[in-house]
Motif scaffolding. Sequence first.
Motif, PDB file in Angstrom:
ATOM      1  N   ILE A  41      32.781 153.061 -21.851  1.00 50.43           N
ATOM      2  CA  ILE A  41      32.601 153.415 -23.260  1.00 50.43           C
ATOM      3  C   ILE A  41      32.763 152.172 -24.127  1.00 50.43           C
ATOM      4  CG2 ILE A  41      33.310 155.815 -22.942  1.00 50.43           C
ATOM      5  CD1 ILE A  41      36.072 155.055 -24.008  1.00 50.43           C
ATOM      6  N   HIS A  42      32.130 152.202 -25.313  1.00 53.18           N
ATOM      7  CA  HIS A  42      32.264 151.108 -26.269  1.00 53.18           C
ATOM      8  C   HIS A  42      33.508 151.308 -27.124  1.00 53.18           C
ATOM      9  CE1 HIS A  42      28.296 149.703 -25.186  1.00 53.18           C
ATOM     10  NE2 HIS A  42      27.789 150.877 -25.490  1.00 53.18           N
ATOM     11  N   ASN A  58      19.931 153.927 -23.476  1.00 58.64           N
ATOM     12  CA  ASN A  58      18.636 153.247 -23.386  1.00 58.64           C
ATOM     13  C   ASN A  58      17.601 153.949 -24.252  1.00 58.64           C
ATOM     14  OD1 ASN A  58      19.402 151.192 -21.658  1.00 58.64           O
ATOM     15  ND2 ASN A  58      19.066 152.430 -19.847  1.00 58.64           N
ATOM     16  N   GLY A  59      18.050 154.842 -25.123  1.00 61.73           N
ATOM     17  CA  GLY A  59      17.166 155.509 -26.066  1.00 61.73           C
ATOM     18  C   GLY A  59      17.060 157.007 -25.880  1.00 61.73           C
ATOM     19  N   ALA A  94      21.489 149.286 -29.495  1.00 67.00           N
ATOM     20  CA  ALA A  94      22.445 148.179 -29.414  1.00 67.00           C
ATOM     21  C   ALA A  94      23.895 148.625 -29.579  1.00 67.00           C
ATOM     22  CB  ALA A  94      22.094 147.117 -30.448  1.00 67.00           C
ATOM     23  N   GLU A  95      24.154 149.466 -30.555  1.00 62.17           N
ATOM     24  CA  GLU A  95      25.536 149.883 -30.820  1.00 62.17           C
ATOM     25  C   GLU A  95      25.953 151.111 -30.011  1.00 62.17           C
ATOM     26  OE1 GLU A  95      22.871 152.014 -33.645  1.00 62.17           O
ATOM     27  OE2 GLU A  95      23.038 149.933 -33.029  1.00 62.17           O
ATOM     28  N   PRO A 123      29.400 146.496 -26.455  1.00 68.64           N
ATOM     29  CA  PRO A 123      27.945 146.662 -26.568  1.00 68.64           C
ATOM     30  C   PRO A 123      27.264 145.324 -26.283  1.00 68.64           C
ATOM     31  CG  PRO A 123      29.069 147.530 -28.513  1.00 68.64           C
ATOM     32  CD  PRO A 123      30.088 146.806 -27.694  1.00 68.64           C
ATOM     33  N   PRO A 124      26.025 145.364 -25.814  1.00 66.56           N
ATOM     34  CA  PRO A 124      25.313 144.114 -25.537  1.00 66.56           C
ATOM     35  C   PRO A 124      25.130 143.302 -26.809  1.00 66.56           C
ATOM     36  CG  PRO A 124      23.854 146.008 -25.266  1.00 66.56           C
ATOM     37  CD  PRO A 124      25.219 146.535 -25.537  1.00 66.56           C
ATOM     38  N   ALA A 125      25.164 141.975 -26.681  1.00 68.48           N
ATOM     39  CA  ALA A 125      24.952 141.098 -27.833  1.00 68.48           C
ATOM     40  C   ALA A 125      23.519 141.210 -28.307  1.00 68.48           C
ATOM     41  CB  ALA A 125      25.276 139.662 -27.451  1.00 68.48           C
ATOM     42  N   THR A 126      23.348 141.190 -29.627  1.00 68.28           N
ATOM     43  CA  THR A 126      21.982 141.293 -30.171  1.00 68.28           C
ATOM     44  C   THR A 126      21.520 139.970 -30.708  1.00 68.28           C
ATOM     45  OG1 THR A 126      22.884 142.021 -32.280  1.00 68.28           O
ATOM     46  CG2 THR A 126      22.128 143.710 -30.741  1.00 68.28           C
TER      47      THR A 126
END
Length: 126
Positions: A41-42, A58-59, A94-95, A123-126
């Motif tokens: 989890i974030h 992933n959407g 992203a978030e 979360p992955p860096a944007t």
Amino acid sequence: MGMKRLTIIVAGLGLALGGCALLPAASVTRTAAMPGQLEPIHAAAITRDLAVFWVSSNGCTDKDDLSAVVARHGNTSTITVRRLDQDLCQTPVAEGIEVIWSFEELGLTPGSRVSVNNPYQLPPAT
């Protein structure tokens, strides 16, 4: 070193190491028998009557793709979020997404003491 001394050392090691098996089962977190996969989890927030989690997507991830498993330990409970269905979409959020369970949905009384059993993942860096 004599055989008698070697026997005493081996027996002593067996007793010392054997004590590890006497730990109560409650001190070990088990997730293998739970449904799906353990979900990193974030973030998580617990209010008086809500459990809020932010998870990767992933959407296509929604609440139905996840399960919140509650384990009770005396007067406290532990929530473990599990992913039931993979998100195979190609548009990562992203978030992440927010997923909320009410304490009523989880079978908890408002104000219950709750902890979270999931690993945290940024979360992955944007």
